[in-house]
Design a protein around this motif. Structure first.
Motif, PDB file in Angstrom:
ATOM      1  N   UNK A  88       0.835  -1.211   0.000  1.00 21.14           N
ATOM      2  CA  UNK A  88       0.000   0.000   0.000  1.00 21.14           C
ATOM      3  C   UNK A  88       0.866   1.257   0.000  1.00 21.14           C
ATOM      4  N   UNK A  89       1.970   1.207   0.709  1.00 20.97           N
ATOM      5  CA  UNK A  89       2.900   2.339   0.710  1.00 20.97           C
ATOM      6  C   UNK A  89       3.471   2.527  -0.699  1.00 20.97           C
ATOM      7  N   UNK A  90       3.851   1.431  -1.342  1.00 24.15           N
ATOM      8  CA  UNK A  90       4.351   1.476  -2.709  1.00 24.15           C
ATOM      9  C   UNK A  90       3.298   2.102  -3.633  1.00 24.15           C
ATOM     10  N   UNK A  91       2.038   1.719  -3.482  1.00 25.11           N
ATOM     11  CA  UNK A  91       0.954   2.280  -4.292  1.00 25.11           C
ATOM     12  C   UNK A  91       0.843   3.795  -4.089  1.00 25.11           C
ATOM     13  N   UNK A  92       0.908   4.235  -2.833  1.00 28.08           N
ATOM     14  CA  UNK A  92       0.835   5.677  -2.553  1.00 28.08           C
ATOM     15  C   UNK A  92       2.030   6.405  -3.162  1.00 28.08           C
ATOM     16  N   UNK A  93       3.205   5.794  -3.069  1.00 32.42           N
ATOM     17  CA  UNK A  93       4.400   6.412  -3.638  1.00 32.42           C
ATOM     18  C   UNK A  93       4.310   6.495  -5.163  1.00 32.42           C
ATOM     19  N   UNK A  94       3.767   5.470  -5.798  1.00 33.47           N
ATOM     20  CA  UNK A  94       3.575   5.517  -7.248  1.00 33.47           C
ATOM     21  C   UNK A  94       2.724   6.721  -7.629  1.00 33.47           C
ATOM     22  N   UNK A  95       1.607   6.880  -6.928  1.00 32.19           N
ATOM     23  CA  UNK A  95       0.723   8.008  -7.221  1.00 32.19           C
ATOM     24  C   UNK A  95       1.457   9.331  -7.004  1.00 32.19           C
ATOM     25  N   UNK A  96       2.150   9.435  -5.888  1.00 34.17           N
ATOM     26  CA  UNK A  96       2.854  10.672  -5.570  1.00 34.17           C
ATOM     27  C   UNK A  96       3.958  11.009  -6.559  1.00 34.17           C
ATOM     28  N   UNK A  97       4.691  10.025  -7.025  1.00 31.86           N
ATOM     29  CA  UNK A  97       5.816  10.263  -7.932  1.00 31.86           C
ATOM     30  C   UNK A  97       5.388  10.481  -9.378  1.00 31.86           C
ATOM     31  N   UNK A  98       4.350   9.770  -9.813  1.00 32.46           N
ATOM     32  CA  UNK A  98       4.015   9.782 -11.234  1.00 32.46           C
ATOM     33  C   UNK A  98       2.670  10.425 -11.553  1.00 32.46           C
ATOM     34  N   UNK A  99       1.860  10.684 -10.525  1.00 29.60           N
ATOM     35  CA  UNK A  99       0.598  11.384 -10.725  1.00 29.60           C
ATOM     36  C   UNK A  99      -0.462  10.609 -11.481  1.00 29.60           C
ATOM     37  N   UNK A 100      -0.273   9.323 -11.671  1.00 37.04           N
ATOM     38  CA  UNK A 100      -1.261   8.498 -12.355  1.00 37.04           C
ATOM     39  C   UNK A 100      -2.236   7.903 -11.351  1.00 37.04           C
ATOM     40  N   UNK A 101      -3.453   7.599 -11.780  1.00 36.45           N
ATOM     41  CA  UNK A 101      -4.368   6.885 -10.891  1.00 36.45           C
ATOM     42  C   UNK A 101      -3.761   5.522 -10.540  1.00 36.45           C
ATOM     43  N   UNK A 102      -3.937   5.114  -9.302  1.00 33.49           N
ATOM     44  CA  UNK A 102      -3.422   3.827  -8.838  1.00 33.49           C
ATOM     45  C   UNK A 102      -4.571   3.053  -8.209  1.00 33.49           C
ATOM     46  N   UNK A 103      -4.699   1.793  -8.609  1.00 32.12           N
ATOM     47  CA  UNK A 103      -5.751   0.921  -8.091  1.00 32.12           C
ATOM     48  C   UNK A 103      -5.110  -0.270  -7.390  1.00 32.12           C
ATOM     49  N   UNK A 104      -5.668  -0.630  -6.249  1.00 35.18           N
ATOM     50  CA  UNK A 104      -5.199  -1.793  -5.500  1.00 35.18           C
ATOM     51  C   UNK A 104      -6.068  -2.995  -5.825  1.00 35.18           C
TER      52      UNK A 104
END
Length: 141
Positions: A88-104
């Motif tokens: 979940x932390x990785x998912x949040x970081x993906x969103x923060x770094x790349x600005x793309x929607x992220x789905x779990x």
């Protein structure tokens, strides 16, 4: 916009996806799209910590997905554990770094399915990422 979005809220305009089966040392990657509802494993990301981000950025630049998908592991009974929090932390970081929607996506048994599909040990993480992404794609309206 929330950082990680519920699967049932995937807009129809999002058609291509890059999925990750997060691990501390290896991260499986798969690419897929809404039209075919299929996913293809990609080469693993073999990096830890901040070194991982350059490889993630390269995959995003190569595939230019509309959104990202991250497999989140749970115990068989649905309980969370340390790897749940890490994914979940990785998912949040993906969103923060790349600005793309992220789905779990709940990824229980994705590695088991990858082994059952005949994946060799070196391929399991990529095939598991494809299993995760295909599960996600099947859930879309």
């Amino acid at each position: 916009m929330t950082e990680v979005l519920p699967v049932h809220e995937v807009p129809a305009r999002l058609g291509s996806f890059l999925a990750f089966d997060y691990g501390l040392k290896r991260t499986g990657v798969a690419v897929g799209n809404r039209l075919t509802r299929s996913a293809t494993p990609q080469p693993l990301i073999r990096a830890e910590g901040d070194a991982r981000w350059a490889q993630v950025a390269a995959r995003i630049a190569e595939w230019q997905p509309d959104a990202l998908v991250v497999g989140v592991p749970f115990h068989p009974d649905g309980a969370e554990h340390e790897n749940t929090r890490r994914a979940r932390r990785f998912a949040r970081q993906l969103h923060g770094r790349f600005g793309l929607p992220v789905y779990e996506v709940d990824e229980r048994y994705s590695s088991t399915e990858a082994h059952a599909a005949g994946a060799r040990a070196a391929e399991v993480d990529g095939v598991a990422a494809a299993v995760i992404l295909e599960q996600f794609l099947r859930s879309l309206a």
